[in-house]
Enzyme design. Structure first.
Site, short mmCIF file in Angstrom:
data_model
loop_
_atom_site.label_atom_id
_atom_site.label_comp_id
_atom_site.label_asym_id
_atom_site.label_seq_id
_atom_site.Cartn_x
_atom_site.Cartn_y
_atom_site.Cartn_z
N ARG A 32 1.06 -1.25 -0.04
CA ARG A 32 0.04 0.12 0.21
C ARG A 32 0.99 1.39 -0.05
O ARG A 32 0.43 2.40 -0.67
CB ARG A 32 -0.72 -0.06 1.25
CG ARG A 32 -1.92 1.09 1.18
CD ARG A 32 -3.08 0.87 1.91
NE ARG A 32 -2.43 1.23 3.51
CZ ARG A 32 -3.18 0.75 4.68
NH1 ARG A 32 -4.57 0.35 4.63
NH2 ARG A 32 -2.67 0.89 5.89
N LYS A 76 -2.80 6.47 1.18
CA LYS A 76 -2.66 6.89 2.61
C LYS A 76 -1.64 8.07 2.67
O LYS A 76 -0.32 8.12 2.96
CB LYS A 76 -1.97 5.83 3.43
CG LYS A 76 -2.21 5.96 4.79
CD LYS A 76 -2.06 4.50 5.67
CE LYS A 76 -2.17 4.87 7.19
NZ LYS A 76 -3.35 5.32 7.64
N GLU A 115 -16.58 6.04 5.07
CA GLU A 115 -15.31 5.67 6.06
C GLU A 115 -15.48 6.41 7.13
O GLU A 115 -15.85 7.54 7.02
CB GLU A 115 -14.09 5.02 5.40
CG GLU A 115 -13.26 6.43 4.95
CD GLU A 115 -11.61 5.75 4.80
OE1 GLU A 115 -11.24 4.87 5.47
OE2 GLU A 115 -11.19 6.36 3.56
N1 PLP Z 1 -9.10 4.30 6.77
C1 PLP Z 1 -8.35 5.16 6.97
C2 PLP Z 1 -8.47 6.87 6.87
C3 PLP Z 1 -6.99 5.10 7.87
O1 PLP Z 1 -6.33 6.11 8.09
C4 PLP Z 1 -6.93 3.84 8.32
C5 PLP Z 1 -5.70 3.47 9.13
O2 PLP Z 1 -4.85 3.08 8.59
C6 PLP Z 1 -7.89 2.80 8.04
C7 PLP Z 1 -8.90 2.88 7.20
C8 PLP Z 1 -7.52 1.38 8.29
O3 PLP Z 1 -6.63 0.82 7.32
P1 PLP Z 1 -5.86 -0.50 8.17
O4 PLP Z 1 -6.63 -1.49 8.36
O5 PLP Z 1 -4.86 -0.85 6.91
O6 PLP Z 1 -4.98 0.35 9.07
C1 COI Z 2 -3.67 3.54 11.31
O1 COI Z 2 -4.69 2.86 11.78
O2 COI Z 2 -2.57 2.98 11.39
C2 COI Z 2 -3.79 4.76 11.18
O3 COI Z 2 -3.12 5.30 10.29
C3 COI Z 2 -5.05 5.84 11.56
C4 COI Z 2 -4.78 6.77 12.27
C5 COI Z 2 -3.85 6.91 13.39
C6 COI Z 2 -4.48 8.01 11.21
#
Ligand code: PLP
Ligand code: COI
Length: 339
Positions: free
Chosen positions: A79, A181, A217
């Protein structure tokens, strides 16, 4: 440093070591661990002016046998590179990413919280465009950094439900950077987040930027709902972050809990199809949603004070796998080499 492992929130704690590598003239330099947590970068750096930066979030988990697990770090590497591509930044080879993660965890291993406290070591990989520049153009040089800190719950309640509010603002544009991200998405979420917190909500729920009818989300996590027909439903949209936790839960919902996994439209005026709902992500883990405020209406899912049974079962399955208590699907757990 004395750390109260059981009562950690989600805030910065300086751990001794971080990894820093520089990309210059088309190549990554080897990189090294450093104790210095202050960056000295050019005032023209595109990361500062034009938001040319992306980041990741992943955790290290202390197992009952004292070893340390990583959860799907290869997916974070992939990612990061998708985000990098979107912003014209160089890729970080997966091997370099995983090696740097291992180095940082090993060097800071005394900060990986003890098993049984529920706390984890949060790692923050960061890729930023630096060097002399002023026009809107990619940076001449890049820094790849990973630092870490022990963390507890991201949302105040932990596994206690909290309430969320549907935002009038958009976090991302239809063909923008919502799926990457990148810091800009989070800058755009600061004012909506502030306004939500002022009204005592944990965070915002964003709707799709095109029609404002479907849940996209949460500001810092993906959304899921569970129906009375035993479906585990999450929004499908090109402008949300593809959450690694969400994809893991889609799999576990089906294979561990026997639910039907569904990625599809989640209309905000049809919330009563869900008997439980939650936010999921690395920082959020699984945070049950008590209720959602949408304009004048407030919709309660399972309960405002208690976690629903399916949400809890998913939480137990996911965290059981992460901490090494339950059998993981092939390839999900990486053991950190400590010798
Ligand atoms: N959506 C957003 C906007 C986020 O910042 C995060 C955090 O990483 C997620 C979703 C969840 O992603 P992940 O499960 O890969 O941490
Ligand atoms: C994460 O879950 O790793 C995130 O980046 C979420 C948040 C702290 C921005």
């Amino acid at each position: 440093m004395q750390i109260d492992w059981e009562n950690l929130g989600f805030s910065y704690i300086k751990t001794p070591w971080r990894f820093v590598a520089k990309w210059k003239n088309g190549f990554w330099e080897q990189g090294a661990l450093t104790e210095d947590n202050i960056l000295h970068i050019h005032e023209g750096s595109p990361a500062l002016h034009y938001g040319q930066q992306c980041f990741e979030g992943l955790k290290a988990y202390r197992r009952p046998d004292g070893g340390i697990n990583l959860f799907r770090p290869d997916e974070n590497s992939k990612r990061l590179n998708r985000s990098a591509r979107r912003l014209r930044m160089p890729f970080v080879p997966e091997e370099m990413f995983l090696d740097a993660v291992n180095q940082v965890v090993k060097a800071n291993q005394e900060f990986v919280p003890p098993y049984g406290t529920g706390a984890t070591l949060y790692l923050r990989p960061l890729l930023i465009g630096v060097g002399e520049n002023i026009g809107v153009a990619p940076a001449p040089e890049y820094l790849f950094i990973i630092f870490c800190m022990p963390v507890g719950s991201y949302f105040k309640g932990g596994l206690a439900p909290t309430n969320f509010i549907v935002s009038d603002y958009d976090r991302a544009a239809p063909n923008g950077t919502g799926a990457a991200k990148v810091g800009g998405n989070y800058a755009a979420s600061l004012l909506p987040g502030y306004e939500a917190h002022e009204r005592n909500f944990s965070d915002c729920i964003y709707l799709d930027p095109e029609t404002h009818t479907k849940i996209e989300e949460v500001g810092s996590a993906n959304f899921f709902g569970i129906t009375a027909e035993n479906e585990f439903v999450t929004p499908k949209s090109p402008s949300i972050l593809p959450s690694i936790t969400k994809y893991s839960l889609l799999y576990l919902a089906e294979h561990a809990l026997g639910l039907t996994p569904v990625e599809g439209d989640v209309y905000v005026d049809q919330l009563d199809r869900f008997v439980e709902a939650g936010a999921c992500g690395t920082a959020a883990v699984i945070s049950p949603i008590g209720g959602i405020q949408n304009g004048e209406s407030f919709h309660v899912f399972y309960s405002e004070t208690e976690v629903g049974p399916k949400t809890r079962a998913l939480y137990d399955e996911l965290t059981g796998i992460q901490f090494g208590e339950r059998k993981a699907p092939a390839g999900w757990i990486f053991d950190v080499p400590l010798d």
